[in-house]
Every structure is written in C-alpha cells, then in structure tokens.
Design a protein around this motif. Structure first.
Motif, PDB file in Angstrom:
ATOM      1  N   VAL A 138     -62.117 -33.728 -55.677  1.00  0.00           N
ATOM      2  CA  VAL A 138     -62.265 -34.612 -57.385  1.00  0.00           C
ATOM      3  C   VAL A 138     -61.892 -33.685 -57.738  1.00  0.00           C
ATOM      4  O   VAL A 138     -61.244 -33.793 -59.202  1.00  0.00           O
ATOM      5  CB  VAL A 138     -63.888 -35.235 -57.057  1.00  0.00           C
ATOM      6  N   ARG A 139     -62.367 -32.670 -58.706  1.00  0.00           N
ATOM      7  CA  ARG A 139     -61.929 -32.124 -59.284  1.00  0.00           C
ATOM      8  C   ARG A 139     -60.597 -31.355 -59.353  1.00  0.00           C
ATOM      9  O   ARG A 139     -59.624 -30.883 -60.455  1.00  0.00           O
ATOM     10  CB  ARG A 139     -62.239 -30.291 -59.283  1.00  0.00           C
ATOM     11  N   GLN A 140     -59.509 -31.131 -57.691  1.00  0.00           N
ATOM     12  CA  GLN A 140     -58.854 -31.349 -58.319  1.00  0.00           C
ATOM     13  C   GLN A 140     -57.560 -32.568 -58.484  1.00  0.00           C
ATOM     14  O   GLN A 140     -56.455 -32.088 -59.723  1.00  0.00           O
ATOM     15  CB  GLN A 140     -57.681 -30.939 -56.849  1.00  0.00           C
ATOM     16  N   ASP A 141     -58.133 -33.362 -58.563  1.00  0.00           N
ATOM     17  CA  ASP A 141     -58.088 -34.690 -58.835  1.00  0.00           C
ATOM     18  C   ASP A 141     -57.780 -35.039 -60.813  1.00  0.00           C
ATOM     19  O   ASP A 141     -57.173 -34.875 -61.420  1.00  0.00           O
ATOM     20  CB  ASP A 141     -58.178 -36.263 -58.791  1.00  0.00           C
ATOM     21  N   VAL A 142     -59.404 -34.305 -61.256  1.00  0.00           N
ATOM     22  CA  VAL A 142     -59.505 -34.551 -62.397  1.00  0.00           C
ATOM     23  C   VAL A 142     -58.443 -33.101 -63.139  1.00  0.00           C
ATOM     24  O   VAL A 142     -57.444 -33.783 -64.131  1.00  0.00           O
ATOM     25  CB  VAL A 142     -60.436 -33.700 -63.092  1.00  0.00           C
ATOM     26  N   ALA A 143     -57.736 -31.855 -62.426  1.00  0.00           N
ATOM     27  CA  ALA A 143     -57.011 -31.174 -63.047  1.00  0.00           C
ATOM     28  C   ALA A 143     -55.526 -31.317 -63.112  1.00  0.00           C
ATOM     29  O   ALA A 143     -54.873 -31.208 -63.781  1.00  0.00           O
ATOM     30  CB  ALA A 143     -56.355 -30.037 -61.971  1.00  0.00           C
ATOM     31  N   ARG A 144     -55.504 -32.287 -61.902  1.00  0.00           N
ATOM     32  CA  ARG A 144     -54.087 -33.130 -62.030  1.00  0.00           C
ATOM     33  C   ARG A 144     -53.817 -34.503 -63.349  1.00  0.00           C
ATOM     34  O   ARG A 144     -53.102 -34.294 -63.475  1.00  0.00           O
ATOM     35  CB  ARG A 144     -53.753 -33.204 -60.968  1.00  0.00           C
ATOM     36  N   TYR A 145     -54.948 -34.570 -63.854  1.00  0.00           N
ATOM     37  CA  TYR A 145     -54.843 -35.680 -63.912  1.00  0.00           C
ATOM     38  C   TYR A 145     -54.900 -35.467 -65.887  1.00  0.00           C
ATOM     39  O   TYR A 145     -53.429 -35.759 -67.265  1.00  0.00           O
ATOM     40  CB  TYR A 145     -56.536 -36.794 -64.550  1.00  0.00           C
ATOM     41  N   ILE A 146     -55.445 -33.716 -66.234  1.00  0.00           N
ATOM     42  CA  ILE A 146     -55.437 -33.498 -67.299  1.00  0.00           C
ATOM     43  C   ILE A 146     -54.238 -32.843 -67.413  1.00  0.00           C
ATOM     44  O   ILE A 146     -53.455 -32.823 -69.039  1.00  0.00           O
ATOM     45  CB  ILE A 146     -56.046 -32.572 -67.272  1.00  0.00           C
ATOM     46  N   GLU A 147     -53.543 -32.464 -66.611  1.00  0.00           N
ATOM     47  CA  GLU A 147     -51.748 -32.306 -66.846  1.00  0.00           C
ATOM     48  C   GLU A 147     -50.848 -32.782 -67.031  1.00  0.00           C
ATOM     49  O   GLU A 147     -49.963 -33.377 -67.483  1.00  0.00           O
ATOM     50  CB  GLU A 147     -51.361 -31.157 -64.964  1.00  0.00           C
ATOM     51  N   ARG A 148     -51.202 -33.689 -66.464  1.00  0.00           N
ATOM     52  CA  ARG A 148     -50.244 -35.585 -66.531  1.00  0.00           C
ATOM     53  C   ARG A 148     -50.876 -35.531 -68.405  1.00  0.00           C
ATOM     54  O   ARG A 148     -49.227 -36.323 -68.789  1.00  0.00           O
ATOM     55  CB  ARG A 148     -50.866 -36.721 -65.529  1.00  0.00           C
ATOM     56  N   ARG A 149     -51.931 -35.858 -68.183  1.00  0.00           N
ATOM     57  CA  ARG A 149     -52.115 -36.191 -69.449  1.00  0.00           C
ATOM     58  C   ARG A 149     -51.689 -35.562 -70.820  1.00  0.00           C
ATOM     59  O   ARG A 149     -51.014 -36.117 -72.061  1.00  0.00           O
ATOM     60  CB  ARG A 149     -54.345 -36.773 -70.017  1.00  0.00           C
ATOM     61  N   ASP A 150     -51.465 -34.357 -70.415  1.00  0.00           N
ATOM     62  CA  ASP A 150     -51.223 -33.109 -71.875  1.00  0.00           C
ATOM     63  C   ASP A 150     -49.945 -32.641 -71.239  1.00  0.00           C
ATOM     64  O   ASP A 150     -49.544 -31.830 -72.036  1.00  0.00           O
ATOM     65  CB  ASP A 150     -52.284 -32.100 -71.701  1.00  0.00           C
ATOM     66  N   GLY A 151     -49.262 -33.614 -71.078  1.00  0.00           N
ATOM     67  CA  GLY A 151     -47.251 -32.965 -70.841  1.00  0.00           C
ATOM     68  C   GLY A 151     -47.209 -31.985 -70.266  1.00  0.00           C
ATOM     69  O   GLY A 151     -46.469 -30.986 -70.543  1.00  0.00           O
ATOM     70  N   GLY A 152     -47.914 -31.609 -68.848  1.00  0.00           N
ATOM     71  CA  GLY A 152     -47.823 -30.538 -67.886  1.00  0.00           C
ATOM     72  C   GLY A 152     -48.079 -29.421 -68.113  1.00  0.00           C
ATOM     73  O   GLY A 152     -48.288 -28.098 -67.804  1.00  0.00           O
ATOM     74  N   VAL A 153     -48.971 -29.321 -69.700  1.00  0.00           N
ATOM     75  CA  VAL A 153     -49.757 -28.318 -69.544  1.00  0.00           C
ATOM     76  C   VAL A 153     -50.497 -27.934 -68.103  1.00  0.00           C
ATOM     77  O   VAL A 153     -52.123 -28.474 -67.864  1.00  0.00           O
ATOM     78  CB  VAL A 153     -50.415 -28.142 -70.926  1.00  0.00           C
ATOM     79  N   PRO A 154     -50.597 -27.020 -67.570  1.00  0.00           N
ATOM     80  CA  PRO A 154     -51.617 -26.537 -65.895  1.00  0.00           C
ATOM     81  C   PRO A 154     -52.750 -26.106 -66.714  1.00  0.00           C
ATOM     82  O   PRO A 154     -53.890 -26.262 -67.626  1.00  0.00           O
ATOM     83  CB  PRO A 154     -51.157 -24.590 -66.065  1.00  0.00           C
ATOM     84  N   CYS A 155     -53.523 -26.318 -65.350  1.00  0.00           N
ATOM     85  CA  CYS A 155     -55.240 -27.120 -65.604  1.00  0.00           C
ATOM     86  C   CYS A 155     -55.418 -26.531 -64.324  1.00  0.00           C
ATOM     87  O   CYS A 155     -55.225 -26.997 -63.069  1.00  0.00           O
ATOM     88  CB  CYS A 155     -55.209 -28.303 -65.878  1.00  0.00           C
ATOM     89  N   ASP A 156     -56.324 -24.805 -64.025  1.00  0.00           N
ATOM     90  CA  ASP A 156     -56.851 -25.073 -63.003  1.00  0.00           C
ATOM     91  C   ASP A 156     -58.195 -25.700 -62.936  1.00  0.00           C
ATOM     92  O   ASP A 156     -59.044 -25.545 -63.536  1.00  0.00           O
ATOM     93  CB  ASP A 156     -57.382 -23.104 -63.395  1.00  0.00           C
ATOM     94  N   PRO A 157     -58.894 -25.946 -61.768  1.00  0.00           N
ATOM     95  CA  PRO A 157     -59.285 -27.293 -60.903  1.00  0.00           C
ATOM     96  C   PRO A 157     -61.095 -26.255 -60.385  1.00  0.00           C
ATOM     97  O   PRO A 157     -61.501 -26.725 -60.808  1.00  0.00           O
ATOM     98  CB  PRO A 157     -59.167 -27.659 -59.419  1.00  0.00           C
ATOM     99  N   ASP A 158     -60.326 -24.943 -60.542  1.00  0.00           N
ATOM    100  CA  ASP A 158     -61.827 -23.938 -60.481  1.00  0.00           C
ATOM    101  C   ASP A 158     -62.422 -24.022 -62.008  1.00  0.00           C
ATOM    102  O   ASP A 158     -63.669 -23.218 -62.601  1.00  0.00           O
ATOM    103  CB  ASP A 158     -61.460 -23.050 -60.474  1.00  0.00           C
ATOM    104  N   ASP A 159     -61.528 -24.570 -63.441  1.00  0.00           N
ATOM    105  CA  ASP A 159     -61.732 -24.397 -63.880  1.00  0.00           C
ATOM    106  C   ASP A 159     -62.788 -26.091 -64.947  1.00  0.00           C
ATOM    107  O   ASP A 159     -63.168 -26.154 -66.054  1.00  0.00           O
ATOM    108  CB  ASP A 159     -61.092 -24.623 -65.573  1.00  0.00           C
ATOM    109  N   ILE A 160     -62.870 -26.859 -63.937  1.00  0.00           N
ATOM    110  CA  ILE A 160     -63.391 -28.324 -63.948  1.00  0.00           C
ATOM    111  C   ILE A 160     -64.658 -28.050 -63.683  1.00  0.00           C
ATOM    112  O   ILE A 160     -64.900 -27.652 -62.218  1.00  0.00           O
ATOM    113  CB  ILE A 160     -63.010 -28.488 -63.356  1.00  0.00           C
ATOM    114  N   TYR A 161     -65.876 -28.676 -63.754  1.00  0.00           N
ATOM    115  CA  TYR A 161     -67.198 -28.129 -63.827  1.00  0.00           C
ATOM    116  C   TYR A 161     -67.741 -30.218 -63.827  1.00  0.00           C
ATOM    117  O   TYR A 161     -67.387 -31.013 -64.660  1.00  0.00           O
ATOM    118  CB  TYR A 161     -67.923 -28.077 -64.521  1.00  0.00           C
TER     119      TYR A 161
END
Length: 490
Positions: free
Chosen positions: A130-153
């Motif tokens: 789920v955290r991986q999916d959240v990270a991918r969602y944030i990357e899509r939303r923010d036009g490719g700004v990287p997101c690390d699933p480890d930063d998601i709680y």
C-alpha cells in the motif's frame, strides 16, 4: 480524612473517587472541539424529542455541522465497496457478480495480510504494498517528483498523523516551550491537540477580504510576537481550507515555503481536500511539488510533512479511518523515534489501509470497472461544485450575510452581522445565533467562535454536503431565520 470520604445519604461513609474533575489531567480539560460541541449535543436531543412525537417548528434536524459525506447522502464509490467486501469475506471471490479488476485488487491486498486475512495486524508503518502504491500516486500527482515508500506512514485518518507529528515536536518549558502556528479560522483538531499536549498555539489570521488568503506579513507578525514567550517550531497550513474553503495559489505556497525556510519552521501541510477544487482558475498545488520545483536550496532542507485521507474528496469514507502522511527531510534519528511511536499502537485499521490503496490506485483505463468509477467520481465532484456555487450565491442574497467564494473543500464560512442588542444579551453572540437557529429551524451549524475569527466579527460554518434539494431548503430557512433574528433584535 474529610477529603478522602464523605457521608452518603444514609450516614454510611462513602469513599471519594480516585479520579475527579480536580484530580484529572488538566490539559484534557482545556480541549475544545466545536464540530461536536454543545449545539450538536442539543441537535441529538431534538432528534430524540421529534422521534418521541414532540411538536417542533420543524419536521427534521438537518446536520450541516460536520464534513460527514455519506451521512449527508453522498453515495460510496461502487468499486471501493466491492473490493472491501471481497477482502472482508473472501468467499465472495468465487462469486461471478464481482468484476475481475475488483477481485484482482482484493487478492493483492489479501496476499499482503498475515494469513490472507484483513483481521491480522500489519507492519506499524502500514502494509508495504500500500505504501508503494501511495508513493507511486504522489509521483504521478506531482509530475514525477520522486517519492520513497519508506517516507510514507499510513495513519488512522489524517487526524492521527497530525497528532503524532505534533507529539514529536513538543518540548521545553516556559519561554522554550514549543509553539505551533495555526491559521485562524482553523479546524479545531489543531487547537485541541495543542491544548492536550500543552504546546503553545500561535494564531495567524487569514485575510477574509482577500478570499481567506495567507499573508506573509501576518505570519511574520504572529511569529515575532510569539518568540517573546515560546519557541515557534512548526507552521500548519490547511489547503484547500477548512472551514474557509479557499485554495492557495502556487505563488502563495512558494512564499510560505520561503518563509518556513528563513525562519527555520517545520511545515505541516493538511491536504485532505486535494480533489475538492471547484472554482474557475483555481488548482490544487501540493506543497511537496512546489517545494521540489523551487530547487535543492529548499527541497534538500525544508522539513515538510503532508497529510491525506480517505474521508473527504469524492470518497467521503470517514468511518474507515484511512490516511497517510509523507515526511520529507526528516532527521534519521527522529524518523526512528517516529517509527517506534507508531509501533506502540500496533497498526492503523486494515480496512482503512485497503481503502487508501484503492484511492491511490483506482481502476485504470481498459479495466472493467473504469468507466463506472469515472462516472461516479465525476458525478460526486460536479454535484459538490454546483452546491458550492449555490451556497455562495444564496447566502450573498441575504442582507447582513456575506460569503466568500467556496473555491474548494466542503464548507462555507459566511460572515454574519449580529444586531447590537443580541450581542449585549449573549455571552457568545454567534453561539447564541446558531443555538437559536437550531431551536427554530432544526438546522445544525457550528458557530465561528469554534474555529476562531477576528475580534468583533461573527461567522458560522456550514457544510455544502446535503443533497441539492435539501440544501436549497436549508439555505432558504437560513435566509428566513436571519431576517427574523435581525428584526427581533434591532
């Protein structure tokens, strides 16, 4: 001895309770939460009285006090509920009435659960996939700004993440006590959490004349004043705004980030209404995206925590208590402490985690549920946009009420003129006004004092969630009441 026990009616000594209002935690007594305050308690009483057949000047109580979408008639998204049903009762995976994409999502979620059951604990930070999916969602939303699933709680609604972060921030005594800057008007979760944690609340006022915009000079004023008696360490921003419904411009967000960087403040961005943007020319910009577009001078240093939830937007799934927070530029040792703190509570509710997964990974083009999902989401959001416009228009036809455009979120926060006579008669004029409206019309609103307002101004918060026909009736009743109230007290 007299203190420890007191005579009961029949002369037998009875022991005083261990826990009394005088011996309980004093910070808890300071907590106030207007969204479920005295007016709401009275509304519940009135509902009971109506059901017992008591005569009232109205036939039902309309609760426009809380952003509880489904309670107000918003329909759940079919796909989300199908997957959650499959996860709760996997026998249904053999049922041919469920679409294949719902089944494959459910299988993926169940495979991430211990014993393939939503009834098992998960990792404290939340299910990995789920955290991986959240990270991918944030990357899509923010036009490719990287997101690390480890930063998601993953969190129990956004509220849980906000309180957890505030908990990490609070330290010091007296003049070194942590101060946290919050907007006025604000969502009372912030003031309540700060009161409970014994932190110092620093108020900065939004500019009602400029559609509730943030003003850097006002932030500076609030900060300079607060530095005399506490240690300001964080700045909270709600965008889109609650209760004020404004959507921050990109320029404004940039200015706020620069301010936080210069003044060394941790930024907390409450972005739970990110899909609720209605006004022409308004667009949601995430703090993270803007931060990274400002370049490494800011994106490598500014500490930012942003929050999202399953409770608002087109989902409205408040009861599942799903949410997440993303932490950026957090000190590694603090991050370890955060992970320890969340592990004490074991994990967020698993159905809420599953739902969050579906929100960030909805049906894709070509999948059987895609068209219906888009149809339902669009219908919900366009109905809200229509109701936002309707609310603003009708309220502005009432003499003595002025309402800023509801650019986003789910509330209007109109300014009301209360006659001098009523102000003198009441301790809290807007509370008096809202209580009177409830008793006479059955409409339950929250007075502006519950969110904070500039001295000498009065407001109420009203959700735009009721179905259009009911909302129209509600707005007309507000109009009638306001005219009657004004006559009565002038």
């Amino acid at each position: 001895y007299a203190k420890l026990s007191k005579m009961s009616e029949n002369g037998v000594l009875s022991r005083a309770k261990v826990l009394t209002i005088d011996t309980m935690n004093p910070t808890v007594k300071k907590v106030e939460y207007a969204v479920r305050g005295p007016i709401v308690l009275r509304a519940v009483e009135l509902e009971r009285e109506l059901s017992e057949g008591m005569k009232k000047p109205f036939s039902e109580v309309i609760k426009a006090n809380i952003g509880d979408a489904h309670a107000m008639g918003q329909q759940p998204i079919t796909f989300f509920r199908q997957v959650l049903a499959l996860c709760s009762y996997p026998e249904l995976l053999n049922d041919s009435t469920f679409p294949e994409d719902a089944k494959s999502r459910a299988r993926r979620i169940l495979q991430s659960c211990g014993g393939n059951s939503m009834g098992s604990y998960t990792a404290s930070q939340g299910i990995d996939s789920v955290r991986q999916d959240v990270a991918r969602y944030i990357e899509r939303r923010d036009g490719g700004v990287p997101c690390d699933p480890d930063d998601i709680y993953l969190t129990t609604g956004a509220s849980d993440g906000i309180v957890t972060m505030l908990k990490l921030l609070v330290c010091g005594e007296g003049a070194t006590r942590t101060g946290v800057m919050i907007s006025i008007p604000q969502y009372p979760l912030y003031s309540a959490a700060l009161a409970e944690l014994g932190a110092v609340q620093i108020n900065y006022y939004l500019n009602e004349e400029k559609c509730w915009s943030m003003d850097i000079s006002e932030l500076q004023r609030a900060l300079d004043e607060a530095r005399r008696h506490c240690n300001p360490r964080a700045l909270c921003v709600i965008n889109p705004g609650n209760p004020t419904g404004q959507v921050q411009s990109r320029q404004c967000i940039e200015d706020v980030i620069r301010f936080a960087a210069n003044e060394r403040l941790l930024l907390m961005a409450d972005e739970v209404y990110q899909d609720n943007v209605y006004a022409e020319g308004c667009q949601f910009h995430s703090f993270k995206k803007v931060l990274f577009e400002m370049g490494p001078e800011y994106s490598d240093t500014v500490e930012l925590v942003s929050f999202h939830s399953t409770s608002k937007c087109y989902m409205g799934e408040c009861g599942f208590r799903g949410g997440y927070m993303e932490i950026i530029n957090m000190d590694d040792e603090v991050k370890a402490q955060l992970t320890k703190l969340v592990s004490v509570r074991l994990c967020p509710p698993v159905p809420g985690q599953a739902l969050m997964d579906l929100v960030v990974n909805p049906p894709q083009p070509g999948e059987p549920s895609h068209d219906n999902f888009i149809k339902e989401r669009t219908a919900t959001l366009s109905a809200l946009a229509e109701k936002a416009k309707l609310t603003e228009q009708v309220l502005n036809t009432i003499q003595g009420i002025s309402c800023n455009p509801v650019q986003g979120a789910m509330y209007s926060f109109p300014r009301i003129t209360i006659p001098e006579k009523a102000i003198q008669e009441a301790m809290e004029p807007d509370m008096f006004y809202c209580m009177k409206m409830l008793e006479e019309t059955g409409i339950c609103l929250v007075p502006g004092s519950g969110f904070g307002q500039t001295d000498g101004t009065y407001h109420f918060r009203m959700t735009i969630l009721p179905p259009t026909d009911k909302l129209t009736i509600l707005l007309n009743k507000v109009k009638e009441f306001h005219q009657k109230f004004t006559q009565q007290y002038s």
